[in-house]
Motif scaffolding. Structure first.
Motif, PDB file in Angstrom:
ATOM      1  N   ALA A 296       8.039   7.962 -25.621  1.00 18.77           N
ATOM      2  CA  ALA A 296       7.525   6.789 -26.344  1.00 18.77           C
ATOM      3  C   ALA A 296       8.635   6.254 -27.232  1.00 18.77           C
ATOM      4  O   ALA A 296       9.376   7.031 -27.849  1.00 18.77           O
ATOM      5  CB  ALA A 296       6.312   7.162 -27.182  1.00 18.77           C
ATOM      6  N   PRO A 297       8.785   4.932 -27.310  1.00 22.25           N
ATOM      7  CA  PRO A 297       9.829   4.336 -28.151  1.00 22.25           C
ATOM      8  C   PRO A 297       9.539   4.545 -29.639  1.00 22.25           C
ATOM      9  O   PRO A 297       8.475   4.162 -30.126  1.00 22.25           O
ATOM     10  CB  PRO A 297       9.777   2.846 -27.790  1.00 22.25           C
ATOM     11  CG  PRO A 297       9.031   2.773 -26.491  1.00 22.25           C
ATOM     12  CD  PRO A 297       8.049   3.902 -26.538  1.00 22.25           C
ATOM     13  N   THR A 298      10.481   5.121 -30.333  1.00 25.84           N
ATOM     14  CA  THR A 298      10.293   5.382 -31.765  1.00 25.84           C
ATOM     15  C   THR A 298      10.063   4.093 -32.541  1.00 25.84           C
ATOM     16  O   THR A 298       9.190   4.012 -33.414  1.00 25.84           O
ATOM     17  CB  THR A 298      11.523   6.114 -32.328  1.00 25.84           C
ATOM     18  OG1 THR A 298      11.673   7.369 -31.659  1.00 25.84           O
ATOM     19  CG2 THR A 298      11.381   6.357 -33.819  1.00 25.84           C
ATOM     20  N   GLU A 299      10.838   3.055 -32.217  1.00 20.60           N
ATOM     21  CA  GLU A 299      10.708   1.806 -32.966  1.00 20.60           C
ATOM     22  C   GLU A 299       9.383   1.101 -32.692  1.00 20.60           C
ATOM     23  O   GLU A 299       8.959   0.257 -33.490  1.00 20.60           O
ATOM     24  CB  GLU A 299      11.891   0.879 -32.644  1.00 20.60           C
ATOM     25  CG  GLU A 299      13.202   1.390 -33.230  1.00 20.60           C
ATOM     26  CD  GLU A 299      14.318   0.369 -33.146  1.00 20.60           C
ATOM     27  OE1 GLU A 299      14.132  -0.658 -32.448  1.00 20.60           O
ATOM     28  OE2 GLU A 299      15.366   0.583 -33.782  1.00 20.60           O
ATOM     29  N   MET A 300       8.711   1.449 -31.596  1.00 25.49           N
ATOM     30  CA  MET A 300       7.392   0.874 -31.320  1.00 25.49           C
ATOM     31  C   MET A 300       6.390   1.311 -32.382  1.00 25.49           C
ATOM     32  O   MET A 300       5.561   0.509 -32.853  1.00 25.49           O
ATOM     33  CB  MET A 300       6.906   1.311 -29.934  1.00 25.49           C
ATOM     34  CG  MET A 300       5.516   0.806 -29.565  1.00 25.49           C
ATOM     35  SD  MET A 300       4.978   1.393 -27.937  1.00 25.49           S
ATOM     36  CE  MET A 300       4.676   3.140 -28.303  1.00 25.49           C
ATOM     37  N   PHE A 301       6.460   2.586 -32.774  1.00 27.49           N
ATOM     38  CA  PHE A 301       5.558   3.087 -33.816  1.00 27.49           C
ATOM     39  C   PHE A 301       5.813   2.360 -35.136  1.00 27.49           C
ATOM     40  O   PHE A 301       4.881   2.013 -35.868  1.00 27.49           O
ATOM     41  CB  PHE A 301       5.755   4.593 -34.013  1.00 27.49           C
ATOM     42  CG  PHE A 301       5.466   5.424 -32.801  1.00 27.49           C
ATOM     43  CD1 PHE A 301       4.273   5.279 -32.115  1.00 27.49           C
ATOM     44  CD2 PHE A 301       6.387   6.347 -32.340  1.00 27.49           C
ATOM     45  CE1 PHE A 301       3.992   6.046 -31.001  1.00 27.49           C
ATOM     46  CE2 PHE A 301       6.118   7.125 -31.217  1.00 27.49           C
ATOM     47  CZ  PHE A 301       4.922   6.976 -30.544  1.00 27.49           C
ATOM     48  N   ILE A 302       7.087   2.142 -35.451  1.00 27.29           N
ATOM     49  CA  ILE A 302       7.448   1.496 -36.709  1.00 27.29           C
ATOM     50  C   ILE A 302       6.994   0.039 -36.715  1.00 27.29           C
ATOM     51  O   ILE A 302       6.428  -0.445 -37.695  1.00 27.29           O
ATOM     52  CB  ILE A 302       8.966   1.580 -36.931  1.00 27.29           C
ATOM     53  CG1 ILE A 302       9.394   3.038 -37.039  1.00 27.29           C
ATOM     54  CG2 ILE A 302       9.377   0.819 -38.188  1.00 27.29           C
ATOM     55  CD1 ILE A 302      10.886   3.240 -37.048  1.00 27.29           C
ATOM     56  N   GLU A 303       7.229  -0.655 -35.606  1.00 32.45           N
ATOM     57  CA  GLU A 303       6.829  -2.061 -35.545  1.00 32.45           C
ATOM     58  C   GLU A 303       5.314  -2.203 -35.577  1.00 32.45           C
ATOM     59  O   GLU A 303       4.781  -3.147 -36.171  1.00 32.45           O
ATOM     60  CB  GLU A 303       7.393  -2.725 -34.292  1.00 32.45           C
ATOM     61  CG  GLU A 303       7.202  -4.226 -34.289  1.00 32.45           C
ATOM     62  CD  GLU A 303       8.030  -4.956 -33.265  1.00 32.45           C
ATOM     63  OE1 GLU A 303       7.908  -6.194 -33.181  1.00 32.45           O
ATOM     64  OE2 GLU A 303       8.811  -4.301 -32.542  1.00 32.45           O
ATOM     65  N   ALA A 304       4.599  -1.268 -34.965  1.00 30.59           N
ATOM     66  CA  ALA A 304       3.138  -1.290 -35.018  1.00 30.59           C
ATOM     67  C   ALA A 304       2.652  -1.152 -36.458  1.00 30.59           C
ATOM     68  O   ALA A 304       1.689  -1.808 -36.871  1.00 30.59           O
ATOM     69  CB  ALA A 304       2.561  -0.181 -34.154  1.00 30.59           C
ATOM     70  N   LEU A 305       3.332  -0.310 -37.225  1.00 32.76           N
ATOM     71  CA  LEU A 305       2.977  -0.150 -38.640  1.00 32.76           C
ATOM     72  C   LEU A 305       3.238  -1.437 -39.410  1.00 32.76           C
ATOM     73  O   LEU A 305       2.420  -1.856 -40.235  1.00 32.76           O
ATOM     74  CB  LEU A 305       3.784   1.006 -39.247  1.00 32.76           C
ATOM     75  CG  LEU A 305       3.514   1.338 -40.716  1.00 32.76           C
ATOM     76  CD1 LEU A 305       2.045   1.672 -40.942  1.00 32.76           C
ATOM     77  CD2 LEU A 305       4.403   2.496 -41.167  1.00 32.76           C
ATOM     78  N   ASP A 306       4.361  -2.098 -39.128  1.00 32.68           N
ATOM     79  CA  ASP A 306       4.649  -3.396 -39.750  1.00 32.68           C
ATOM     80  C   ASP A 306       3.541  -4.401 -39.457  1.00 32.68           C
ATOM     81  O   ASP A 306       3.053  -5.102 -40.357  1.00 32.68           O
ATOM     82  CB  ASP A 306       5.980  -3.947 -39.214  1.00 32.68           C
ATOM     83  CG  ASP A 306       7.196  -3.417 -39.961  1.00 32.68           C
ATOM     84  OD1 ASP A 306       7.063  -3.079 -41.150  1.00 32.68           O
ATOM     85  OD2 ASP A 306       8.276  -3.361 -39.355  1.00 32.68           O
ATOM     86  N   ILE A 307       3.148  -4.485 -38.190  1.00 24.56           N
ATOM     87  CA  ILE A 307       2.121  -5.450 -37.773  1.00 24.56           C
ATOM     88  C   ILE A 307       0.789  -5.144 -38.453  1.00 24.56           C
ATOM     89  O   ILE A 307       0.099  -6.037 -38.956  1.00 24.56           O
ATOM     90  CB  ILE A 307       1.958  -5.439 -36.251  1.00 24.56           C
ATOM     91  CG1 ILE A 307       3.231  -5.952 -35.569  1.00 24.56           C
ATOM     92  CG2 ILE A 307       0.764  -6.295 -35.825  1.00 24.56           C
ATOM     93  CD1 ILE A 307       3.237  -5.785 -34.057  1.00 24.56           C
ATOM     94  N   ALA A 308       0.415  -3.868 -38.468  1.00 26.32           N
ATOM     95  CA  ALA A 308      -0.870  -3.468 -39.042  1.00 26.32           C
ATOM     96  C   ALA A 308      -0.936  -3.778 -40.540  1.00 26.32           C
ATOM     97  O   ALA A 308      -1.923  -4.339 -41.034  1.00 26.32           O
ATOM     98  CB  ALA A 308      -1.107  -1.987 -38.801  1.00 26.32           C
TER      99      ALA A 308
END
Length: 233
Positions: free
Chosen positions: A104-116
């Motif tokens: 899983a892409p690490t930055e995907m988790f971070i960007e999801a947190l930004d969006i949320a």
């Protein structure tokens, strides 16, 4: 699950945990018997719960006071729907059937947190200054690999930028292995051989060596995938 209290003493934080536990218990008991088991809490405070799974990130905000434990805001980010095209994931992961690798892409988790967090602020009008407690729960598991020196970036985050922008370049590899990965059979057997047997590994750790376990994943990345990765990470 992990709890983080914001701007308060240890004594006050421990009392708050005790109050929350008692309040949740009293609410559940009241549902069962119809009685009045409310406890007294001074004022009202808000708590935030984060639940990160393979497919999504969910955040809920709760208002806590005497006799009340109420969800006042909630947002869920589905990785495929919100970020699938950018990170090329399906069901939140990248899967290679030939090598049995699942990452899983690490930055995907971070960007999801930004969006949320942005949705909570702009759509739900959440006042983050009222939140006194954060609770995080990671469903299943994976590993993230930080570069040497990333701690300095974490200590000097810029609130004017997104978390994704702040942490750009902080990770040694873009995609980390997760619980679905089964590509580390060699590392599992090596571990059991060095310890003496699968039974001895189980006696020490509580389980024999399984491919999805993080220790075997780290061993593979250190030795097999990028031999020099841990020189600067």
């Amino acid at each position: 699950p992990t709890l983080l209290f914001v701007n308060m003493s240890t004594e006050k934080a421990l009392k708050m945990v005790d109050d929350i536990v008692k309040l949740v218990d009293s609410v559940e008991d009241e549902k069962k018997d119809g009685g009045n088991n409310q406890i007294s809490i001074d004022g009202e405070f808000h708590v935030m719960g984060l639940d990160s799974s393979t497919q999504s990130l969910t955040i809920k905000i709760f208002a806590v006071s005497s006799g009340k434990f109420e969800c006042i805001a909630s947002v869920s980010i589905n990785f495929d729907k919100e970020l699938g095209d950018k990170y090329k994931v399906k069901n939140g992961v990248k899967q290679n059937d030939e090598t049995h690798e699942v990452t899983a892409p690490t930055e995907m988790f971070i960007e999801a947190l930004d969006i949320a967090l942005n949705k909570l602020k702009t759509e739900n009008k959440v006042d983050f200054s009222k939140i006194v407690c954060l609770s995080g729960s990671g469903q299943q598991h994976g590993t993230v690999y930080w570069r040497t020196g990333a701690i300095k970036r974490l200590q000097n985050l810029d609130s004017k930028q997104t978390l994704l922008s702040n942490l750009s370049g902080c990770f040694a590899i873009a995609d980390g292995p997760i619980w679905m990965d089964s590509s580390t059979t060699v590392q599992c057997r090596e571990l059991e051989d060095k310890i003496g047997s699968p039974e001895k590994v189980a006696k020490i750790s509580g389980s024999r060596a399984y491919e999805r376990f993080s220790g075997n994943q780290i061993a593979k990345i250190a030795k097999k995938i990028r031999r020099n990765i841990f020189n600067g990470n």
